[in-house]
Design an enzyme around this catalytic site. Structure first.
Site, PDB file in Angstrom:
ATOM      1  CB  SER A 123      -3.502 -11.791 -18.990  1.00 12.06           C
ATOM      2  OG  SER A 123      -2.917 -13.061 -18.891  1.00 12.06           O
ATOM      3  CG  HIS A 170      -6.697  -8.849 -20.350  1.00 14.44           C
ATOM      4  ND1 HIS A 170      -6.844  -8.351 -19.066  1.00 14.44           N
ATOM      5  CD2 HIS A 170      -6.485 -10.180 -20.207  1.00 14.44           C
ATOM      6  CE1 HIS A 170      -6.694  -9.336 -18.191  1.00 14.44           C
ATOM      7  NE2 HIS A 170      -6.473 -10.467 -18.862  1.00 14.44           N
ATOM      8  CE  LYS A 187      -9.581 -10.760 -16.895  1.00 13.95           C
ATOM      9  NZ  LYS A 187      -9.819 -11.368 -15.617  1.00 13.95           N
TER      10      LYS A 187
HETATM   11  C1  LIG Z   1      -7.097 -13.917 -20.775  1.00 12.45           C
HETATM   12  C2  LIG Z   1      -8.047 -14.388 -19.721  1.00 12.45           C
HETATM   13  N1  LIG Z   1      -8.986 -15.296 -20.044  1.00 12.45           N
HETATM   14  C3  LIG Z   1      -9.860 -15.766 -19.137  1.00 12.45           C
HETATM   15  C4  LIG Z   1      -9.834 -15.331 -17.829  1.00 12.45           C
HETATM   16  C5  LIG Z   1     -10.809 -15.887 -16.839  1.00 12.45           C
HETATM   17  O1  LIG Z   1     -11.843 -14.990 -16.639  1.00 12.45           O
HETATM   18  P1  LIG Z   1     -12.689 -14.923 -15.268  1.00 12.45           P
HETATM   19  O2  LIG Z   1     -11.812 -14.271 -14.245  1.00 12.45           O
HETATM   20  O3  LIG Z   1     -13.865 -14.117 -15.661  1.00 12.45           O
HETATM   21  O4  LIG Z   1     -13.024 -16.319 -14.898  1.00 12.45           O
HETATM   22  C6  LIG Z   1      -8.883 -14.379 -17.445  1.00 12.45           C
HETATM   23  C7  LIG Z   1      -8.854 -13.905 -16.026  1.00 12.45           C
HETATM   24  O5  LIG Z   1      -7.897 -13.524 -15.462  1.00 12.45           O
HETATM   25  C8  LIG Z   1      -7.965 -13.896 -18.408  1.00 12.45           C
HETATM   26  O6  LIG Z   1      -7.039 -12.994 -18.076  1.00 12.45           O
END
Ligand SMILES: Cc1ncc(COP(=O)(O)O)c(C=O)c1O
Length: 402
Positions: free
Chosen positions: A191, A219, A250
């Protein structure tokens, strides 16, 4: 009654943070929670009365505000209202939840799926339900915080390996007792850096050492693969991931998280994971929006293609202008500034010209790797991308980043 407190570590932590915030505000370098007051269509948003072009969105396919998705959400409110009566197993399971889970399992080419109230909660609850004290969990050092927190919460032996260093991973896997239960977890697309895992090699290692594989597709859904179904499609592999985790916040313009996998795994999670048993289900409007969004992705494949074109224009254009975009291959494009002050300065100068980008500084990334973390989406137009890159270039030259 006021309690007399000693100047303890809690007080000191609060003061240190407030000081950091105040200093940033005084220097006009505070970019936290900027309020977006309106969507203006395409990639444009209204921020404090200014029209800005958004380069920090995770809405990779530009689906926020899509008429079909909005309609589905509104119809769900008319049908179910806005709440869920509580926890699903007790009173809150709606047919739209089941429908969404069927849609997800089909989209992810899995036998079954279960949803939770956020992606963060999904990682926390799934990892800590599957693993316990005597197990081993292997995690890439750049994995998302929710994965790290889930690993810690599980109590399993937490083994981290250098980012994408599969030789180190192999060594660590071979050091763990052969008889132990092992789970390997990685983001599909990282990310902060936008690079990918080498799925075929990771699968090979998991098979060699008898480890389960969990991949976080936050992502990669809508981003990877011709149809946008994610990392397995990208590598032309089928059902090699045991636990396919993703978020609904997202590419999917809603809120929530999910795991897709074999029927017995999902059945177990439904009966054993605390976030399912002790926390309320997704609001109906959000479940319906997510359900419709997966269908829109498949019905409008041009969005995935356009995202790919936009990402390569953005990455190549920034590199041609002399920026280091690290190893990204996706819509997450780091623009390396190295020092925190330069990342803040770039943000200030670029935002002044109405391009919405944000900085990522330590400790979110290692010292010396501060950056703008720009994202490009299918909602951008080629001309706009060129314009944004020219503004980033001007700021980069003025500040000596390039
Ligand atoms: C790789 C990854 N996993 C999990 C999450 C968490 O998801 P959520 O924002 O839907 O709680 C994010 C959020 O930024 C993320 O980038």
């Amino acid at each position: 009654m006021d309690v007399q407190r000693v100047d303890d570590s809690v007080q000191r932590r609060i003061r240190a943070m407030l000081k950091r915030v105040q200093e940033a505000q005084e220097e006009d370098l505070y970019y936290y929670n900027q309020p977006i007051t309106e969507l203006l269509g395409g990639s444009k948003v209204l921020v404090k009365g200014r029209e800005m072009d958004m380069y920090a969105s995770y809405s990779y396919l530009g689906l926020i505000g899509h008429p079909r998705i909005n309609e589905a959400a509104k119809a769900a409110i008319d049908k179910y209202g806005t709440g869920t009566h509580g926890v699903r197993s007790l009173a809150g399971s709606l047919d739209i939840h089941t429908e969404l889970e069927e849609t997800i399992s089909e989209f992810k080419n899995a036998e079954s799926a279960v949803t939770y109230s956020s992606g963060y909660v999904t990682n926390l609850t799934v990892i800590s339900t599957l693993l316990g004290r005597h197990d081993y969990v292997f995690s890439d050092k750049l994995n998302h915080a929710s994965i790290v927190d889930g690993c810690l919460m599980s109590g399993a032996k937490f083994v981290r390996y250098k980012h994408n260093d599969l030789d180190e991973l192999r060594k660590k896997l071979s050091d763990a007792p052969a008889s132990s239960s092992k789970l390997l977890i990685a983001d599909s697309v990282f990310s902060m850096d936008g690079d990918l895992i080498d799925l075929p090699k990771i699968v090979e290692l998991c098979r060699e050492f008898g480890a389960y594989l969990m991949v976080d597709e936050a992502h990669s859904v809508g981003v990877l693969g011709e149809k946008g179904t994610g990392i397995e499609e990208h590598f032309g592999m089928q059902s090699v991931i045991d636990i396919k985790m993703g978020t609904l916040s997202k590419t999917i313009p809603s809120i929530g998280g999910y795991v897709a996998g074999k029927e017995d795994l999902i059945h177990y999670l439904r009966h054993g994971s605390r976030a399912y048993i002790f926390s309320a289900a997704l609001p109906p409007a959000q479940a319906a929006a997510a359900n419709e969004a997966f269908k829109v992705i498949l019905d409008e494949p041009w969005r995935v293609e356009k995202l790919r074109e936009n990402a390569s224009q953005f990455i190549n254009g920034l590199q041609d202008r002399g920026f280091d975009t690290m190893k990204t291959e996706t819509a997450i494009v780091p623009v390396l500034c190295k020092q925190d002050e330069l990342a803040y300065g770039m943000t200030r100068d670029v935002q002044k010209k109405d391009i919405f980008v944000l900085p990522v500084v330590s400790p979110a990334v290692p010292d010396g790797l501060a950056r703008l973390r720009a994202t490009v989406t299918a909602a951008h137009e080629s001309e706009g991308i060129e314009h944004a890159m020219n503004i980033i270039e001007e700021a980069g030259k003025n500040l000596g980043v390039i």
